[in-house]
Design a protein around this motif. Structure first.
Motif, short mmCIF file in Angstrom:
data_model
loop_
_atom_site.label_atom_id
_atom_site.label_comp_id
_atom_site.label_asym_id
_atom_site.label_seq_id
_atom_site.Cartn_x
_atom_site.Cartn_y
_atom_site.Cartn_z
N LEU A 13 0.81 -1.13 0.06
CA LEU A 13 -0.14 -0.18 0.08
C LEU A 13 0.81 1.32 0.06
N THR A 84 -12.80 -5.00 3.03
CA THR A 84 -12.29 -3.74 2.87
C THR A 84 -11.28 -3.60 3.76
N ILE A 85 -10.53 -2.57 3.78
CA ILE A 85 -9.41 -2.07 4.62
C ILE A 85 -9.89 -2.12 6.11
N SER A 86 -11.24 -1.31 6.23
CA SER A 86 -11.64 -1.16 7.51
C SER A 86 -12.22 -2.53 8.15
N GLU A 101 -5.16 1.81 8.58
CA GLU A 101 -6.35 2.94 8.23
C GLU A 101 -5.70 4.04 7.84
N CYS A 103 -2.96 4.24 5.86
CA CYS A 103 -2.61 3.95 4.22
C CYS A 103 -4.03 4.12 3.52
N LYS A 104 -5.02 3.76 4.10
CA LYS A 104 -6.33 3.85 3.26
C LYS A 104 -6.63 5.31 3.09
N ASN A 105 -6.53 6.01 4.40
CA ASN A 105 -6.90 7.61 4.17
C ASN A 105 -5.99 8.16 3.27
N LEU A 108 -6.80 7.52 -0.21
CA LEU A 108 -8.10 8.25 -0.77
C LEU A 108 -7.88 9.45 -1.08
#
Length: 168
Positions: A13, A84-86, A101, A103-105, A108
């Motif tokens: 990621l 999902t990542i969450s 989280e 990485c996800k943010n 996005l």
């Protein structure tokens, strides 16, 4: 739980984030190139973007494998495409969940920024196309001046002169 799988996923990621950051920089550069009308540079930028897209595709395959390993390690019943990542973060300890989280943010935020810049670039290109079409229509609709009189004594109307055989 095997922390190596989590570290591998986060590493993938983070590499994707790096590529998307480069794509964002290139998209911003593309805006300047479009405004200045440098088509050769725009072509070069597009080629560079394509190499980044190929790199992202490779990383996505690796990411899917890493998620698959992690799902199997945790014992979840979900398929890789459903998770999902969450949702995955719920099964991890606080530190790894927070890293995931983050990485996800980051992803996005960067992807949304790229979308905004690309929307602007698309509008700029469309404006250029509209201007070119307007210019072509203007040039092709100018009648050729003809100040001659016909046998009846009336002036001949201007003849529509065509500069182009086909408008694409």
């Amino acid at each position: 739980m095997n922390s190596r799988n989590i570290d591998e996923l986060i590493s993938i990621l983070e590499r994707e984030i790096g590529i998307y950051e480069e794509l964002l920089k290139i998209s911003r550069d593309k805006t300047d190139v479009i405004v200045k009308g440098k088509t050769a540079e725009l072509d070069n930028i597009t080629k560079v973007e394509q190499t980044f897209v190929l790199d992202i595709e490779k990383l996505e395959l690796l990411r899917e494998k890493a998620v698959n390993h992690l799902v199997n390690d945790i014992g979840m019943n979900n398929t890789v495409s459903d998770i999902t990542i969450s949702e995955l973060a719920k099964y991890l300890d606080n530190e790894n969940a927070q890293r995931l989280e983050n990485c996800k943010n980051n992803l996005l935020n960067i992807i949304n920024e790229i979308k905004n810049v690309n929307d602007l670039n698309s509008k700029l290109i469309q404006n250029s196309i509209d201007y070119i079409n307007f210019s072509i229509n203007l040039l092709s609709s100018i009648p050729e001046a003809n100040n001659n009189y016909s046998k009846s004594g009336n002036t001949n109307e201007g003849i529509q002169k065509t500069y182009f055989d086909v408008k694409l």
